[in-house]
Design a protein around this motif. Structure first.
Motif, mmCIF file in Angstrom:
data_model
loop_
_atom_site.group_PDB
_atom_site.id
_atom_site.type_symbol
_atom_site.label_atom_id
_atom_site.label_comp_id
_atom_site.label_asym_id
_atom_site.label_seq_id
_atom_site.Cartn_x
_atom_site.Cartn_y
_atom_site.Cartn_z
ATOM 1 N N TYR A 119 35.221 37.435 55.941
ATOM 2 C CA TYR A 119 34.114 37.581 56.814
ATOM 3 C C TYR A 119 33.881 38.897 57.357
ATOM 4 O O TYR A 119 32.634 39.078 57.511
ATOM 5 N N LYS A 143 33.284 42.995 67.960
ATOM 6 C CA LYS A 143 32.368 41.811 68.260
ATOM 7 C C LYS A 143 32.243 40.741 67.351
ATOM 8 O O LYS A 143 31.306 40.831 66.473
ATOM 9 N N GLN A 153 22.976 37.188 63.591
ATOM 10 C CA GLN A 153 23.470 35.787 63.773
ATOM 11 C C GLN A 153 23.347 34.966 62.504
ATOM 12 O O GLN A 153 24.345 34.273 62.037
ATOM 13 N N ARG A 163 30.173 40.572 56.944
ATOM 14 C CA ARG A 163 29.293 41.013 57.939
ATOM 15 C C ARG A 163 28.794 42.322 57.895
ATOM 16 O O ARG A 163 27.723 42.728 58.111
ATOM 17 N N SER A 208 26.275 36.574 60.126
ATOM 18 C CA SER A 208 27.531 36.133 60.431
ATOM 19 C C SER A 208 27.926 34.417 59.976
ATOM 20 O O SER A 208 28.984 34.105 59.663
ATOM 21 N N TYR A 263 26.377 28.355 73.705
ATOM 22 C CA TYR A 263 26.531 29.619 72.771
ATOM 23 C C TYR A 263 26.432 29.150 71.365
ATOM 24 O O TYR A 263 27.029 29.913 70.455
ATOM 25 N N TYR A 322 23.674 29.590 69.592
ATOM 26 C CA TYR A 322 22.803 30.778 69.154
ATOM 27 C C TYR A 322 22.152 31.372 70.339
ATOM 28 O O TYR A 322 22.220 30.982 71.286
ATOM 29 N N TRP A 371 22.084 33.267 75.591
ATOM 30 C CA TRP A 371 22.768 32.315 74.760
ATOM 31 C C TRP A 371 22.074 30.855 75.169
ATOM 32 O O TRP A 371 21.778 30.577 76.119
ATOM 33 N N ARG A 410 31.330 37.849 66.938
ATOM 34 C CA ARG A 410 30.323 37.148 66.790
ATOM 35 C C ARG A 410 29.088 37.921 66.486
ATOM 36 O O ARG A 410 28.844 38.892 67.062
ATOM 37 N N SER A 429 32.146 42.117 75.860
ATOM 38 C CA SER A 429 30.992 41.390 76.341
ATOM 39 C C SER A 429 29.604 42.408 76.688
ATOM 40 O O SER A 429 29.633 43.467 77.042
ATOM 41 N N THR A 482 24.836 40.622 68.153
ATOM 42 C CA THR A 482 25.110 41.062 69.480
ATOM 43 C C THR A 482 25.174 42.768 69.374
ATOM 44 O O THR A 482 25.029 43.312 70.182
#
Length: 255
Positions: free
Chosen positions: A213, A116, A179, A217, A182, A27, A29, A23, A118, A6, A121
């Motif tokens: 994935y 991470k 974002q 990324r 991903s 969450y 976006y 966020w 997502r 986090s 971040t």
């Protein structure tokens, strides 16, 4: 304190020049900006209700980044910014719009980057000194950052440019935003797995999808891409970017 899982931080940990985000919509976006001190944030917003983004009615509900006061009434400090657009300055409360505060991380290791899962971040790219970050943000507040585009020129792209000064000079479908990268990586993982992998069963298909994935990324991260160049903010504003051939020439010289 920012951790591996986090990036949430407390307000008293903020420093001028920090890239922060919050966020939105459960969450779905995150909205990004640059903290400039004194409880203020400079950020890039999409005009409320304008069809610039997905180009559909979803823009005004899902991708609106206009700031708002959690109380629902105009902010005594910012006023009514519900229809604000472009690069604006807001108080921290309006920027967060009732959400939690997170800090975007720079110069992370590949292992941390992939941990991470997502996007949006962190990045492998290093940040410039705070004084350079603040100068870019203040300059763009006065001169703008071009037209908003969800995939090529959004609030995260703005914050990353302020932190790094890096600009993508090739014609690609995605900008610096983690974002957006991903999202496209997830789509690639779904549609690009050859049908033969279906015979390996669910576990094999999942492993292949995760691999695609992760690779997608990391190769699209601003810290490892080859199609980027550092450009002064004055030149970015005056010329709206670089000519591709000129940028390629300069990149080859730097190599």
């Amino acid at each position: 304190m920012v951790g591996v899982l986090s990036n949430k931080i407390e307000r008293d940990e903020l420093k001028p020049g920090d890239h922060i985000y919050s966020w939105r919509h459960a969450y779905l976006y995150a909205h990004h900006g640059i903290y400039i001190g004194d409880g203020s944030v400079i950020h890039f917003t999409r005009g409320a209700g304008q069809e610039i983004g997905t180009g559909t009615v979803l823009d005004r509900f899902i991708f609106s980044s206009s700031p708002s006061n959690p109380s629902g009434s105009p902010c005594p400090r910012c006023g009514d910014q519900s229809m604000a657009e472009g690069v604006i300055s807001s108080c921290l409360e309006c920027f967060l719009s009732g959400g939690d505060l997170y800090q975007f991380q720079y110069n992370v290791s590949p292992a941390t980057f992939l941990a991470k899962a997502r996007g949006g971040t962190c990045t492998l790219a290093p940040s410039d000194p705070p004084e350079d970050v603040l100068y870019r943000a203040e300059y763009l507040l006065q001169n703008g950052f071009g037209g908003y585009n969800i995939f090529k020129n959004n609030c995260e792209d703005f914050a990353i440019y302020c932190k790094t000064g890096l600009l993508i000079f090739t014609t690609v479908s995605v900008g610096r935003s983690g974002q957006a990268a991903s999202f496209l990586a997830a789509a690639s993982a779904i549609v690009s797995s050859p049908l033969r992998f279906l015979t390996t069963g669910f576990a094999g298909l999942t492993a292949v999808g995760c691999g695609v994935y992760c690779i997608s990324r990391i190769v699209s991260d601003i810290g490892v891409r080859r199609d980027v160049i550092k450009i002064p903010v004055e030149r970015l504003v005056s010329r709206s970017g670089l000519d591709e051939d000129e940028a390629a020439t300069q990149t080859s010289k730097e190599e």
